[in-house]
Design an enzyme around this catalytic site. Sequence first.
Site: not given
Length: 482
Positions: A291, A272, A297, A98, A100, A125, A102, A127
């Site tokens: 998202r 991203h 979702k 998706s 999205q 989050k 964080h 990453e």
Amino acid sequence: MASQHTYSADSKTNILPLRAVIKDYAWGIRGLDSRVARFALESGIIDEVDPDTPYAELWIGTHPSGPTTLRDGSTLEQCVGGQLPFLFKVLSAGKALSIQAHPCKERAKSLHLNNPKNYVDDNHKPELAVALTPFEAMCGFRRLEEIAILIKKHPEFAACISNEAKLKVFLCSPNEDDKRNALQELFKSFMSCPKEKSSKELKHLLKRLQKEQSCDFVHPHEEPPWERKCARAILRLAQQFPGDSGAMAPFFLNYLLIAPGESFFMAANEPHAYVAGEIIECMACSDNVVRAGLTPKFKDVDNLVSMLTYSMGGPTINAGTPAYGDDRIMRYTPPTGEFEVMIMTCNPGEELTMPQLPVPAVFIVIEGSGSTDNADGQRLVMRPGRSYFMPANCPPLTCAVNANKRGPLRIALAHENQHIDAPNLSSGIGAKSWSGEFALAPELRSPGTTPMKSPTKMTQEAKSNIQANLNGNGGKYEVPTL
């Protein structure tokens, strides 16, 4: 299989084998084509591979949604004596994840408090990803100048954005805050476009792009590589998510191809969407995702629009930095304290001693095979997919590869960041000198540092002409004929 006596869960220095947790999501790679599936099979997590199951992620960590266990059934958290600050993953993406971002810590707490069903954690989050195969990803917003060109070139994209938002883009000053405000207005307008309208425009766009990308179509000019890549990405995304306007994301997000061994870091509040390929991924111990597209979702467009930084440019791409005096040990260090990744490569006929660390670590074999030894005489099974827990200050492990082997032993290790004062990765967005896919000359790309005429000095007549162009074409900007 290594003998049982080489492991002791009661020992404070023994390296212990782990049972990672496997996750299957719709975007995973099916069957044995998935590295996640092959790793899970080798390590005994599954007994057989279902050719129809999309194996997506392998989790190594203490997160409650997928706690790693030891051979005796106890959890890694019990062994460590608490939660690890990071979550280590292998990811196999067969189709796009998706669109999205964080959340930062503050917003994560707020989202968890108000909507604990969809936001299970109160932690941020950030990453880091290291490519295992060629990896495609959309990361960060394109520069505003690039988006303006794409609005003019693609009337279907332009039709999904309000006239006010387009005017802000076309008339934006070189001031960075003004650019961010214009970008936010554009993104908000696009994401708020009624589904009926965006779906209709997407159909028109796909029809035109399919014709232009066909072998029989004769282009009036030589098509630049970035243009082909952008068009083909949209066609591919639209095939995976029919009717989802998120397929137009390559118009406003940087579309990158990351080579094996290269890495990038995504900070909180940066957009991203991973598209395809396999990576090692490490992040703070959280599973929060906001998202907004390319997913069946829960979508939270309002929160995503309000939380993004709207910085522009691609992330820093880094192939690692040699560590511990050995250029076979490459570290990938983000500007966050929770985690750091090392990739270690031991070639045939060589030995490599892993560094002794003052913090707990986990590692997984990602390629090849070899033998091991340390002060405790541990003989570990070193085959792709085998994962282990390394206690803090345990005796250094020495790996060796037989000279007759045809390829190296490669290990990925994650631990709390030990080089926070010397990061080699950052989101890089807004500060990186990466020129984008257009590769525009600096004098054309950076109005603030060149003799280009500032948009703030545009005459009233020019502004009126742009507005008239928009009004007279149903909100679609037509490039004037030269």
